[in-house]
Design an enzyme around this catalytic site. Structure first.
Site, short mmCIF file in Angstrom:
data_model
loop_
_atom_site.label_atom_id
_atom_site.label_comp_id
_atom_site.label_asym_id
_atom_site.label_seq_id
_atom_site.Cartn_x
_atom_site.Cartn_y
_atom_site.Cartn_z
N ARG A 22 34.24 -4.05 -42.17
CA ARG A 22 33.00 -3.46 -42.70
C ARG A 22 32.59 -4.15 -44.01
O ARG A 22 31.41 -4.33 -44.29
CB ARG A 22 33.23 -1.96 -42.86
CG ARG A 22 32.82 -1.40 -44.16
CD ARG A 22 33.19 0.06 -44.33
NE ARG A 22 31.98 0.81 -44.52
CZ ARG A 22 31.63 1.86 -43.83
NH1 ARG A 22 32.40 2.31 -42.89
NH2 ARG A 22 30.52 2.48 -44.10
N LEU A 73 38.84 -3.18 -50.64
CA LEU A 73 37.68 -2.27 -50.79
C LEU A 73 37.06 -2.04 -49.42
O LEU A 73 36.83 -3.00 -48.69
CB LEU A 73 36.60 -2.92 -51.67
CG LEU A 73 36.85 -3.08 -53.16
CD1 LEU A 73 35.74 -3.93 -53.77
CD2 LEU A 73 36.88 -1.71 -53.85
N HIS A 74 36.82 -0.79 -49.07
CA HIS A 74 36.12 -0.54 -47.80
C HIS A 74 35.31 0.75 -47.81
O HIS A 74 34.56 1.00 -46.88
CB HIS A 74 37.10 -0.51 -46.63
CG HIS A 74 37.93 0.75 -46.58
ND1 HIS A 74 38.98 0.97 -47.43
CD2 HIS A 74 37.82 1.86 -45.82
CE1 HIS A 74 39.50 2.16 -47.18
NE2 HIS A 74 38.82 2.72 -46.21
N ARG A 75 35.44 1.57 -48.86
CA ARG A 75 34.76 2.88 -48.84
C ARG A 75 33.25 2.69 -48.88
O ARG A 75 32.74 1.88 -49.67
CB ARG A 75 35.13 3.71 -50.07
CG ARG A 75 36.56 4.05 -50.11
CD ARG A 75 36.83 5.53 -49.97
NE ARG A 75 38.25 5.65 -49.75
CZ ARG A 75 38.81 6.12 -48.64
NH1 ARG A 75 38.07 6.56 -47.66
NH2 ARG A 75 40.12 6.17 -48.52
N ASP A 122 40.38 1.01 -53.12
CA ASP A 122 39.79 2.34 -52.93
C ASP A 122 40.48 3.03 -51.76
O ASP A 122 39.97 4.01 -51.23
CB ASP A 122 38.27 2.27 -52.73
CG ASP A 122 37.85 1.38 -51.58
OD1 ASP A 122 38.70 0.98 -50.77
OD2 ASP A 122 36.63 1.09 -51.47
#
Ligand code: UD1
Length: 381
Positions: A257, A221-223, A301
């Site tokens: 992030r 997940l990074h969005r 994502d």
């Protein structure tokens, strides 16, 4: 002919590698050689996000580094344009080639066109319809300006036609990232699952549980839409800890992030404490490919992983409400399903998807030969 191609962030590297190799192959016998210059904007700069991919994919070192680094979108794009303009003025290439949809793609296509240099976009025509996604802005601007639009699927040609683009400007070439997958899958297959874990652990574990093929899942997940607000991210984290990883092992290679957001939201300690969640640093190309090849399920994502799941057949939940890559969805024959970030929906699809078998499919022209078609399209423009 002189070509400058541009990379900036992790998903660009697997797209540029086959293009560079196609130029090298062309130059062996060609009477008119292509002079190629690789520019790295420096948007991604950690070794695990950048340098390691150059080594693994046999990409020559970038000829020019712009050293742009992290920052807001305006800062990244602005700094890239200022530095890239200097490169264009001194090198005066015939073409600038940009790939994908990251900030480097936007910044360098705009700068090229302002200098009246021809621009080619590889992976053109993808549209999520979601203008709040930074990548959608990048795609729209880049495609509006580029002279040559090379598309990964026929739906992308349709998108461009609907925007009024002349068919003369576009060519359906297939998915260049799959060239890399096809050339590297045999090597990835030889990697040892448990060694991938032990050499990439984010937190040292004295009693690291072993994993077995088809008996674990992978999460990435990074969005910004998933990880930038606690109201959205915390329920996902709680669901992953409490239900997804309650009696099944999950491997989570974490983007920088996302680590930062978990720490800022005070969620990191509970993620770390979950026995079935194995946290890794961002991992290399072959390591990720191997984990994907042998996983029971992926929760992600990432657009690139969605595409790789299609070819490998790994059942995939895409934690987004829309996708610019509809050919990867089950309704179009692919392996993934959109679940957004609604927990009830994720739960329902997770339970259903855990019962599915691996089912590889190959969309048209995702055949490992896209880079040659890209180069041919440029040479014969
Ligand atoms: C970028 C792309 C996204 C792509 C993703 C893959 C844009 C708009 N977004 O998002 O499309 O899916 O790359 O990773 O271009 N950081 C590090 N080390 C690095 C790079 C980043 O620590 O080498 C951290 C920094 O805190 C940075 C944050 O990650 O602020 C976000 O990086 P950034 O490049 O802005 O965007 P990504 O989320 O990686």
């Amino acid at each position: 002919m002189k070509i400058i191609s541009v990379v900036g962030a992790r998903p660009n590297f697997m797209k540029i590698a086959p293009f560079i190799h196609a130029i090298e192959k062309h130059n062996i016998n060609a009477s008119e050689k292509v002079e190629h210059i690789l520019v790295h904007t420096g948007q991604h700069y950690d070794d695990r996000m950048s340098k390691n991919f150059f080594k693994a994919l046999n990409i020559p070192d970038a000829d020019i580094h712009l050293g742009v680094g992290s920052g807001s979108h305006a800062e990244q794009v602005g700094r890239t344009m200022i530095e890239f303009e200097k490169v264009l003025l001194s090198e005066m290439p015939d073409w600038v080639v940009v790939v994908g949809d990251v900030n480097a793609t936007l910044a360098c296509s705009v700068t090229a066109k302002k200098q009246h240099i021809k621009c080619c976009h590889i992976e053109a025509g993808l549209r999520s319809g979601d203008i709040k996604m930074p990548e959608e802005v990048n795609r729209l601007v880049t495609d509006r300006l580029s002279d040559l639009l090379l598309t990964p699927d026929r739906l992308s040609n349709k998108n461009l036609e609907e925007e009024g683009v002349s068919p003369k400007r576009m060519s359906f070439v297939g998915n260049i990232m799959i060239d890399t997958l096809e050339s590297q899958r045999e090597k990835a297959q030889t990697y040892d699952l448990n060694k991938i874990l032990s050499s990439n652990l984010l937190e040292k574990e004295d009693d690291l549980p072993g994993i077995e093929a088809e008996k674990y899942g992978v999460i990435t997940l990074h969005r910004p839409s998933n990880v930038d607000s606690k109201e959205v991210f915390e329920p996902i984290v709680d669901f992953v800890i409490g239900e997804v990883a309650s009696n099944f092992q999950f491997i989570w290679p974490i983007h920088p992030r996302t680590v930062k957001q978990l720490k800022d939201f005070n969620l990191y300690d509970k993620v770390k404490a979950s026995r079935n969640l194995i946290l890794l640093h961002p991992i290399g190309y072959h390591e990720m490919l191997k984990l994907n090849m042998s996983a029971k399920i992926l929760l992600t994502d990432s657009g690139g992983l969605q595409e790789e799941c299609t070819i490998l057949g790994t059942p995939c939940l895409t934690l987004r409400w829309n996708t610019e890559r509809p050919v990867t969805l089950r309704e179009h024959g692919g392996a993934s399903v959109l679940v957004g970030n609604n927990i009830d929906r994720i739960r329902k699809e997770f339970n259903f998807t855990m019962g599915l078998e691996r089912k590889p499919v190959r969309p048209e022209l995702w055949d490992g030969k896209t880079a040659e078609r890209c180069l041919l399209a440029i040479l014969s423009y």
